[in-house]
Design a protein around this motif. Structure first.
Motif, PDB file in Angstrom:
ATOM      1  N   VAL A   1     -20.778  24.881   8.348  1.00  0.00           N
ATOM      2  CA  VAL A   1     -19.626  25.180   9.200  1.00  0.00           C
ATOM      3  C   VAL A   1     -18.494  25.769   8.364  1.00  0.00           C
ATOM      4  O   VAL A   1     -17.806  26.708   8.803  1.00  0.00           O
ATOM      5  CB  VAL A   1     -19.166  23.915   9.950  1.00  0.00           C
ATOM      6  CG1 VAL A   1     -17.841  24.168  10.660  1.00  0.00           C
ATOM      7  CG2 VAL A   1     -20.217  23.497  10.959  1.00  0.00           C
ATOM      8  N   ALA A   2     -18.288  25.250   7.149  1.00  0.00           N
ATOM      9  CA  ALA A   2     -17.270  25.813   6.264  1.00  0.00           C
ATOM     10  C   ALA A   2     -17.568  27.282   5.965  1.00  0.00           C
ATOM     11  O   ALA A   2     -16.661  28.127   5.935  1.00  0.00           O
ATOM     12  CB  ALA A   2     -17.200  25.014   4.966  1.00  0.00           C
ATOM     13  N   GLN A   3     -18.840  27.596   5.768  1.00  0.00           N
ATOM     14  CA  GLN A   3     -19.235  28.983   5.516  1.00  0.00           C
ATOM     15  C   GLN A   3     -18.927  29.869   6.720  1.00  0.00           C
ATOM     16  O   GLN A   3     -18.428  30.994   6.569  1.00  0.00           O
ATOM     17  CB  GLN A   3     -20.721  29.039   5.180  1.00  0.00           C
ATOM     18  CG  GLN A   3     -21.213  30.417   4.755  1.00  0.00           C
ATOM     19  CD  GLN A   3     -22.685  30.409   4.375  1.00  0.00           C
ATOM     20  OE1 GLN A   3     -23.513  29.861   5.098  1.00  0.00           O
ATOM     21  NE2 GLN A   3     -23.011  30.990   3.239  1.00  0.00           N
ATOM     22  N   GLN A   4     -19.194  29.345   7.908  1.00  0.00           N
ATOM     23  CA  GLN A   4     -18.894  30.102   9.129  1.00  0.00           C
ATOM     24  C   GLN A   4     -17.388  30.309   9.292  1.00  0.00           C
ATOM     25  O   GLN A   4     -16.933  31.398   9.655  1.00  0.00           O
ATOM     26  CB  GLN A   4     -19.444  29.365  10.349  1.00  0.00           C
ATOM     27  CG  GLN A   4     -20.959  29.276  10.415  1.00  0.00           C
ATOM     28  CD  GLN A   4     -21.400  28.458  11.620  1.00  0.00           C
ATOM     29  OE1 GLN A   4     -21.080  28.791  12.759  1.00  0.00           O
ATOM     30  NE2 GLN A   4     -22.123  27.374  11.377  1.00  0.00           N
ATOM     31  N   LEU A   5     -16.629  29.254   9.026  1.00  0.00           N
ATOM     32  CA  LEU A   5     -15.180  29.361   9.126  1.00  0.00           C
ATOM     33  C   LEU A   5     -14.631  30.389   8.146  1.00  0.00           C
ATOM     34  O   LEU A   5     -13.761  31.191   8.488  1.00  0.00           O
ATOM     35  CB  LEU A   5     -14.548  27.988   8.864  1.00  0.00           C
ATOM     36  CG  LEU A   5     -14.625  26.954   9.982  1.00  0.00           C
ATOM     37  CD1 LEU A   5     -14.300  25.565   9.439  1.00  0.00           C
ATOM     38  CD2 LEU A   5     -13.671  27.315  11.104  1.00  0.00           C
ATOM     39  N   ALA A   6     -15.139  30.340   6.898  1.00  0.00           N
ATOM     40  CA  ALA A   6     -14.685  31.288   5.887  1.00  0.00           C
ATOM     41  C   ALA A   6     -15.006  32.714   6.308  1.00  0.00           C
ATOM     42  O   ALA A   6     -14.169  33.622   6.166  1.00  0.00           O
ATOM     43  CB  ALA A   6     -15.330  30.966   4.537  1.00  0.00           C
ATOM     44  N   ALA A   7     -16.205  32.926   6.825  1.00  0.00           N
ATOM     45  CA  ALA A   7     -16.597  34.266   7.264  1.00  0.00           C
ATOM     46  C   ALA A   7     -15.718  34.736   8.418  1.00  0.00           C
ATOM     47  O   ALA A   7     -15.307  35.913   8.473  1.00  0.00           O
ATOM     48  CB  ALA A   7     -18.067  34.275   7.673  1.00  0.00           C
ATOM     49  N   ASP A   8     -15.405  33.826   9.342  1.00  0.00           N
ATOM     50  CA  ASP A   8     -14.537  34.180  10.461  1.00  0.00           C
ATOM     51  C   ASP A   8     -13.132  34.548   9.980  1.00  0.00           C
ATOM     52  O   ASP A   8     -12.522  35.514  10.458  1.00  0.00           O
ATOM     53  CB  ASP A   8     -14.464  33.032  11.461  1.00  0.00           C
ATOM     54  CG  ASP A   8     -15.733  32.884  12.283  1.00  0.00           C
ATOM     55  OD1 ASP A   8     -16.542  33.834  12.295  1.00  0.00           O
ATOM     56  OD2 ASP A   8     -15.922  31.833  12.901  1.00  0.00           O
TER      57      ASP A   8
ATOM     58  N   TRP B   1     -14.143  27.430  -2.077  1.00  0.00           N
ATOM     59  CA  TRP B   1     -15.002  27.553  -3.266  1.00  0.00           C
ATOM     60  C   TRP B   1     -15.177  26.200  -3.950  1.00  0.00           C
ATOM     61  O   TRP B   1     -16.298  25.820  -4.331  1.00  0.00           O
ATOM     62  CB  TRP B   1     -14.377  28.550  -4.255  1.00  0.00           C
ATOM     63  CG  TRP B   1     -14.847  28.313  -5.656  1.00  0.00           C
ATOM     64  CD1 TRP B   1     -16.050  28.643  -6.187  1.00  0.00           C
ATOM     65  CD2 TRP B   1     -14.125  27.606  -6.693  1.00  0.00           C
ATOM     66  NE1 TRP B   1     -16.127  28.207  -7.495  1.00  0.00           N
ATOM     67  CE2 TRP B   1     -14.966  27.574  -7.822  1.00  0.00           C
ATOM     68  CE3 TRP B   1     -12.864  27.028  -6.769  1.00  0.00           C
ATOM     69  CZ2 TRP B   1     -14.566  26.973  -9.017  1.00  0.00           C
ATOM     70  CZ3 TRP B   1     -12.476  26.428  -7.956  1.00  0.00           C
ATOM     71  CH2 TRP B   1     -13.327  26.406  -9.052  1.00  0.00           C
ATOM     72  N   TYR B   2     -14.081  25.446  -4.081  1.00  0.00           N
ATOM     73  CA  TYR B   2     -14.149  24.182  -4.817  1.00  0.00           C
ATOM     74  C   TYR B   2     -15.076  23.180  -4.138  1.00  0.00           C
ATOM     75  O   TYR B   2     -15.859  22.492  -4.796  1.00  0.00           O
ATOM     76  CB  TYR B   2     -12.748  23.594  -4.955  1.00  0.00           C
ATOM     77  CG  TYR B   2     -12.707  22.277  -5.679  1.00  0.00           C
ATOM     78  CD1 TYR B   2     -12.822  22.223  -7.066  1.00  0.00           C
ATOM     79  CD2 TYR B   2     -12.554  21.082  -4.973  1.00  0.00           C
ATOM     80  CE1 TYR B   2     -12.783  21.006  -7.734  1.00  0.00           C
ATOM     81  CE2 TYR B   2     -12.530  19.864  -5.638  1.00  0.00           C
ATOM     82  CZ  TYR B   2     -12.640  19.834  -7.018  1.00  0.00           C
ATOM     83  OH  TYR B   2     -12.615  18.624  -7.677  1.00  0.00           O
ATOM     84  N   TYR B   3     -15.003  23.087  -2.830  1.00  0.00           N
ATOM     85  CA  TYR B   3     -15.764  22.065  -2.111  1.00  0.00           C
ATOM     86  C   TYR B   3     -17.186  22.485  -1.771  1.00  0.00           C
ATOM     87  O   TYR B   3     -18.038  21.626  -1.524  1.00  0.00           O
ATOM     88  CB  TYR B   3     -15.018  21.663  -0.835  1.00  0.00           C
ATOM     89  CG  TYR B   3     -13.808  20.802  -1.114  1.00  0.00           C
ATOM     90  CD1 TYR B   3     -13.951  19.486  -1.551  1.00  0.00           C
ATOM     91  CD2 TYR B   3     -12.526  21.308  -0.972  1.00  0.00           C
ATOM     92  CE1 TYR B   3     -12.850  18.706  -1.839  1.00  0.00           C
ATOM     93  CE2 TYR B   3     -11.416  20.523  -1.254  1.00  0.00           C
ATOM     94  CZ  TYR B   3     -11.574  19.228  -1.680  1.00  0.00           C
ATOM     95  OH  TYR B   3     -10.483  18.455  -1.967  1.00  0.00           O
ATOM     96  N   THR B   4     -17.461  23.777  -1.765  1.00  0.00           N
ATOM     97  CA  THR B   4     -18.816  24.225  -1.409  1.00  0.00           C
ATOM     98  C   THR B   4     -19.581  24.822  -2.573  1.00  0.00           C
ATOM     99  O   THR B   4     -20.812  24.875  -2.546  1.00  0.00           O
ATOM    100  CB  THR B   4     -18.765  25.285  -0.294  1.00  0.00           C
ATOM    101  OG1 THR B   4     -18.168  26.492  -0.806  1.00  0.00           O
ATOM    102  CG2 THR B   4     -17.981  24.780   0.911  1.00  0.00           C
ATOM    103  N   GLY B   5     -18.864  25.308  -3.601  1.00  0.00           N
ATOM    104  CA  GLY B   5     -19.537  25.981  -4.710  1.00  0.00           C
ATOM    105  C   GLY B   5     -19.877  27.429  -4.414  1.00  0.00           C
ATOM    106  O   GLY B   5     -20.453  28.121  -5.257  1.00  0.00           O
TER     107      GLY B   5
ATOM    108  N   THR C   1     -10.212  36.746  -3.733  1.00  0.00           N
ATOM    109  CA  THR C   1      -9.092  35.807  -3.804  1.00  0.00           C
ATOM    110  C   THR C   1      -8.253  36.063  -5.041  1.00  0.00           C
ATOM    111  O   THR C   1      -7.015  36.135  -4.965  1.00  0.00           O
ATOM    112  CB  THR C   1      -9.604  34.359  -3.808  1.00  0.00           C
ATOM    113  OG1 THR C   1     -10.408  34.136  -2.647  1.00  0.00           O
ATOM    114  CG2 THR C   1      -8.457  33.375  -3.830  1.00  0.00           C
ATOM    115  N   GLN C   2      -8.906  36.197  -6.182  1.00  0.00           N
ATOM    116  CA  GLN C   2      -8.154  36.455  -7.415  1.00  0.00           C
ATOM    117  C   GLN C   2      -7.387  37.769  -7.315  1.00  0.00           C
ATOM    118  O   GLN C   2      -6.207  37.846  -7.701  1.00  0.00           O
ATOM    119  CB  GLN C   2      -9.092  36.485  -8.616  1.00  0.00           C
ATOM    120  CG  GLN C   2      -8.356  36.629  -9.951  1.00  0.00           C
ATOM    121  CD  GLN C   2      -9.311  36.796 -11.118  1.00  0.00           C
ATOM    122  OE1 GLN C   2      -9.920  37.846 -11.287  1.00  0.00           O
ATOM    123  NE2 GLN C   2      -9.443  35.752 -11.925  1.00  0.00           N
TER     124      GLN C   2
ATOM    125  N   GLY D   1      -5.153  30.124  -0.452  1.00  0.00           N
ATOM    126  CA  GLY D   1      -5.319  28.721  -0.800  1.00  0.00           C
ATOM    127  C   GLY D   1      -6.549  28.111  -0.155  1.00  0.00           C
ATOM    128  O   GLY D   1      -7.265  27.314  -0.770  1.00  0.00           O
ATOM    129  N   ALA D   2      -6.808  28.498   1.100  1.00  0.00           N
ATOM    130  CA  ALA D   2      -7.986  27.986   1.804  1.00  0.00           C
ATOM    131  C   ALA D   2      -9.271  28.459   1.139  1.00  0.00           C
ATOM    132  O   ALA D   2     -10.253  27.707   1.046  1.00  0.00           O
ATOM    133  CB  ALA D   2      -7.959  28.426   3.263  1.00  0.00           C
TER     134      ALA D   2
END
Length: 314
Positions: free
Chosen positions: A38-45, A82-86, A94-95, A76-77
């Protein structure tokens, strides 16, 4: 990361990024795979709205009608993601976006944002840089500004703006006199500043940051932007000495103060200040309990839904 701070971080990130958008995801909170999926889907969205990495666009900016601070929250999100999913999919983007927006003095004060940039806007970019430092996000090349230095620069510029002439302290909403809201002191500006101060105290061990965090919290309580039940109100005008409080409550105010208060618990524990740790722990609990009552609606735990009470119907 200590477990206590970890839990508060997850809660604070959720509150800082809460919005009125509604989208359904197939989510099982008991499954690590489901959480990451779900985090991956949210990030993609989220990234479907971003074009700053494309030719002819400006890195770090979201298209209209999104504000500059929202782009900082997005950066920030992505660092949290990245930190929580790798998953490193968005690290380069982002950088690139973070470094493009630092401005000529490496303090997230880009000249092209002077018509809209307030202390809260700058604060969101500073908090993103702080996350990058805490999580050891991929470091910029030598010669480019580094994450910790960027967070410290934001803190330093804001500490210099602490205004004792009106309301006996606090930051104004706006930085520049020509912007609407310069005569207003709001909780989110204090939340970002407090958040940075507390996390810098924990990260560096420097007690001067902790003193600023305490000073900011005490001021919020003194002007009753934080009440005895840990409810946080939007702000007030300097013309009325911050007594004409706007009673709107927004979840990102809680998110900023919650993470900062949790950092102060850990800082106090490391500094062997057990009394202070207990005080800050009580504040964390107070914020969490108040948040559950204000921003979550439903008959029981299984069907409660988080809403933004100031702008959504219950």
């Amino acid at each position: 990361m200590p477990n206590f701070l970890h839990r508060a971080t997850v809660a604070a990130v959720s509150l800082l990024l809460a919005s009125g958008h509604v989208h359904a995801y197939d989510f099982d909170p008991q499954s690590t795979d489901s959480i990451k999926d779900v985090a991956q889907q949210l990030a993609a969205d989220l990234m479907s709205m971003y074009n700053g990495n494309q030719v002819g666009q400006t890195p770090g900016l979201l298209p209209q009608p999104y504000y500059w601070w929202e782009a900082g929250a997005l950066m920030g999100a992505l660092i949290d993601y990245w930190y929580y999913t790798g998953d490193t999919t968005y690290n380069e983007i982002t950088q690139q976006g973070m470094l493009h927006q630092v401005g000529p003095y490496n303090d997230f004060m880009p000249p092209n944002q002077t018509l809209t940039e307030g202390n809260d806007d700058q604060g969101f970019w500073g908090m993103a840089a702080m996350s990058a430092a805490e999580y050891n996000f991929q470091n910029p090349e030598p010669g480019q500004p580094q994450w910790l230095a960027l967070a410290q620069a934001v803190f330093n510029t804001q500490a210099a703006r602490w205004d004792t002439e009106h309301c006996n302290g606090g930051l104004r909403w706006q930085i520049f006199t020509w912007n609407n809201g310069f005569d207003y002191k709001n909780s989110i500006s204090q939340a970002c500043f407090f958040n940075l101060a507390a996390r810098l105290a924990l990260y560096t061990g420097n007690s001067s940051y902790a003193d600023w965090a305490t000073k900011t919290w005490d001021w919020m309580v003194a002007v009753e932007f934080i009440d005895e039940n840990y409810r946080i109100y939007d702000g007030a005008t300097v013309g009325h000495n911050c007594t004409d409080i706007t009673p709107y409550e927004f979840s990102y105010n809680v998110g900023g103060f919650l993470l900062g208060a949790a950092a102060m618990v850990e800082y106090s524990n490391k500094a062997m200040k057990t009394d202070n740790a207990a005080i800050w722990h009580e504040r964390v609990d107070g914020l969490l309990n108040s948040t559950e009552l204000i921003f979550f609606f439903g008959d029981d735990v299984n069907d409660k839904v988080m809403i933004e009470v100031a702008c959504e119907r219950t």
